[in-house]
Design an enzyme around this catalytic site. Structure first.
Site, PDB file in Angstrom:
ATOM      1  N   ILE A   1       0.829  -1.204   0.000  1.00 47.88           N
ATOM      2  CA  ILE A   1       0.000   0.000   0.000  1.00 47.88           C
ATOM      3  C   ILE A   1       0.866   1.257   0.000  1.00 47.88           C
ATOM      4  O   ILE A   1       0.512   2.267  -0.620  1.00 47.88           O
ATOM      5  CB  ILE A   1      -0.990   0.007   1.193  1.00 47.88           C
ATOM      6  CG1 ILE A   1      -2.042   1.099   1.014  1.00 47.88           C
ATOM      7  CG2 ILE A   1      -0.248   0.159   2.523  1.00 47.88           C
ATOM      8  CD1 ILE A   1      -2.947   0.898  -0.167  1.00 47.88           C
TER       9      ILE A   1
ATOM     10  N   SER B   1      10.976   0.609   8.371  1.00 52.17           N
ATOM     11  CA  SER B   1      10.407  -0.649   7.912  1.00 52.17           C
ATOM     12  C   SER B   1      11.379  -1.776   8.214  1.00 52.17           C
ATOM     13  O   SER B   1      12.596  -1.596   8.111  1.00 52.17           O
ATOM     14  CB  SER B   1      10.120  -0.591   6.408  1.00 52.17           C
ATOM     15  OG  SER B   1       9.602  -1.818   5.937  1.00 52.17           O
ATOM     16  N   ARG B   2      10.844  -2.945   8.547  1.00 45.36           N
ATOM     17  CA  ARG B   2      11.716  -4.090   8.804  1.00 45.36           C
ATOM     18  C   ARG B   2      12.371  -4.600   7.523  1.00 45.36           C
ATOM     19  O   ARG B   2      13.460  -5.147   7.564  1.00 45.36           O
ATOM     20  CB  ARG B   2      10.909  -5.221   9.449  1.00 45.36           C
ATOM     21  CG  ARG B   2      10.490  -4.942  10.885  1.00 45.36           C
ATOM     22  CD  ARG B   2       9.669  -6.082  11.438  1.00 45.36           C
ATOM     23  NE  ARG B   2       8.413  -6.241  10.698  1.00 45.36           N
ATOM     24  CZ  ARG B   2       7.542  -7.227  10.912  1.00 45.36           C
ATOM     25  NH1 ARG B   2       7.803  -8.152  11.822  1.00 45.36           N
ATOM     26  NH2 ARG B   2       6.424  -7.306  10.225  1.00 45.36           N
TER      27      ARG B   2
ATOM     28  N   LYS C   1      -6.048   2.910   6.970  1.00 39.27           N
ATOM     29  CA  LYS C   1      -7.225   2.212   7.486  1.00 39.27           C
ATOM     30  C   LYS C   1      -6.955   0.718   7.594  1.00 39.27           C
ATOM     31  O   LYS C   1      -6.138   0.192   6.833  1.00 39.27           O
ATOM     32  CB  LYS C   1      -8.458   2.497   6.611  1.00 39.27           C
ATOM     33  CG  LYS C   1      -8.353   1.942   5.176  1.00 39.27           C
ATOM     34  CD  LYS C   1      -8.763   0.490   5.096  1.00 39.27           C
ATOM     35  CE  LYS C   1      -8.378  -0.132   3.777  1.00 39.27           C
ATOM     36  NZ  LYS C   1      -8.615  -1.590   3.759  1.00 39.27           N
TER      37      LYS C   1
END
Length: 307
Positions: free
Chosen positions: A14, A36-37, A90
């Site tokens: 996304i 971010s991993r 969301k």
């Protein structure tokens, strides 16, 4: 006006499909770092966790969280505790109580919290809402059916506990319905089909009430062929039909309205406005409806699902 420096958390599908293009075109935000991993963005400072990001970059005043809902609470709380404004993909959290706790924490910290519902920003949702405002609504049909293998390939988290299952896309329909229907929605009944090897439903049917009207909703993750994202509303003036996820509107007199996809650019413009005005926007009605559906649902075990 100077652009707001922003950290993007969670560099997955996304983020790459929607957030990065919207930020690249934004006049309000400068993408200054990511956390971010696994994912990185070329030319942008990358950190492994949000804690590392906020510690290393005091110049970043806002973060946008694109991670799955399970675990997002801790990330958002870390950002709020560090005095950063927060935008949430969301659904805003894994549970309603988590989302409410985030809203309280943001108020106490004096920072902006924006719980986004991107489908509300589809081109013709507001036009549908405006047309319905003075109409008598007799019945509503929601059909949100898509192919999980096409839109969420290999994303096992979506069918795991806290992943929402078919309600991950289905909540988009509910975000539109709660925006466009004049009367509140309440859940009457629900059925959910849960694969024997998964925790969350792969299909569901929910009956709601909105004023005197019944709202019949069907959600399906196994739709092949044409993908279906539409809402039909029977009124005293004829049937309104909102299709293509809110991008196409057909009115009873034959009028057809359609616009370009600007959902995520509009979200980031709204976030910038909220930050500059010192405001928050946390509407939890869509996730409350999903929670209510889970409370009353007749759960049926169906055959195992594999990607």
């Amino acid at each position: 006006m100077d652009r707001i420096k922003l950290g993007l958390v969670g560099i997955g599908k996304i983020a790459r499909d929607q957030h990065l293009p919207a930020l690249a075109a934004s006049q309000d935000f400068e993408l200054a770092a990511t956390a971010s991993r696994h994912g990185r963005v070329d030319g942008i400072d990358g950190y492994g966790t949000i804690a590392e990001l906020v510690s290393a970059r005091p110049d970043i005043s806002a973060v946008s969280l694109c991670t799955p809902p399970d675990g997002r609470f801790e990330q958002a709380m870390a950002a709020i505790a560090a005095g950063r404004h927060v935008m949430l993909e969301k659904p805003p959290a894994a549970t309603v109580s988590e989302a409410e706790a985030l809203a309280q924490a943001a108020r106490e910290a004096g920072v902006t919290l924006f719980a986004t519902w991107h489908s509300r920003e589809a081109a013709e949702v507001d036009a549908a809402r405006d047309w319905l405002v003075d109409r008598r609504i007799d019945a509503v049909r929601i059909r949100w059916m898509e192919n999980i293998r096409q839109w969420h390939p290999g994303q096992d988290w979506i069918l795991a506990a806290g992943g929402f299952g078919v309600f991950d896309p289905g909540i988009n329909a509910l975000s539109i319905a709660t925006r466009m229907l004049p009367q509140p929605l309440t859940v009457l009944s629900a059925t959910m089909d849960v694969p024997s090897n998964r925790a969350c439903p792969i299909a569901a049917a929910v009956t709601f009430r909105s004023g005197a009207a019944q709202v019949d909703a069907k959600f399906d993750f196994l739709q092949t062929g044409e993908q279906t994202w539409h809402i039909e509303v029977d009124t005293d003036a004829g049937m309104l039909r909102l299709t293509q996820g809110g991008g196409w509107l057909e009115l009873p007199d034959g009028t057809v309205l359609s616009g370009s996809d600007q959902e995520y650019p509009r979200l980031y413009r709204d976030f910038a406005r909220l930050v500059r005005n010192g405001e928050s926007d946390v509407d939890l009605r869509p996730i409350q409806l999903v929670a209510d559906a889970f409370l009353v649902a007749d759960r049926r075990v169906v055959e195992a699902f594999e990607f």
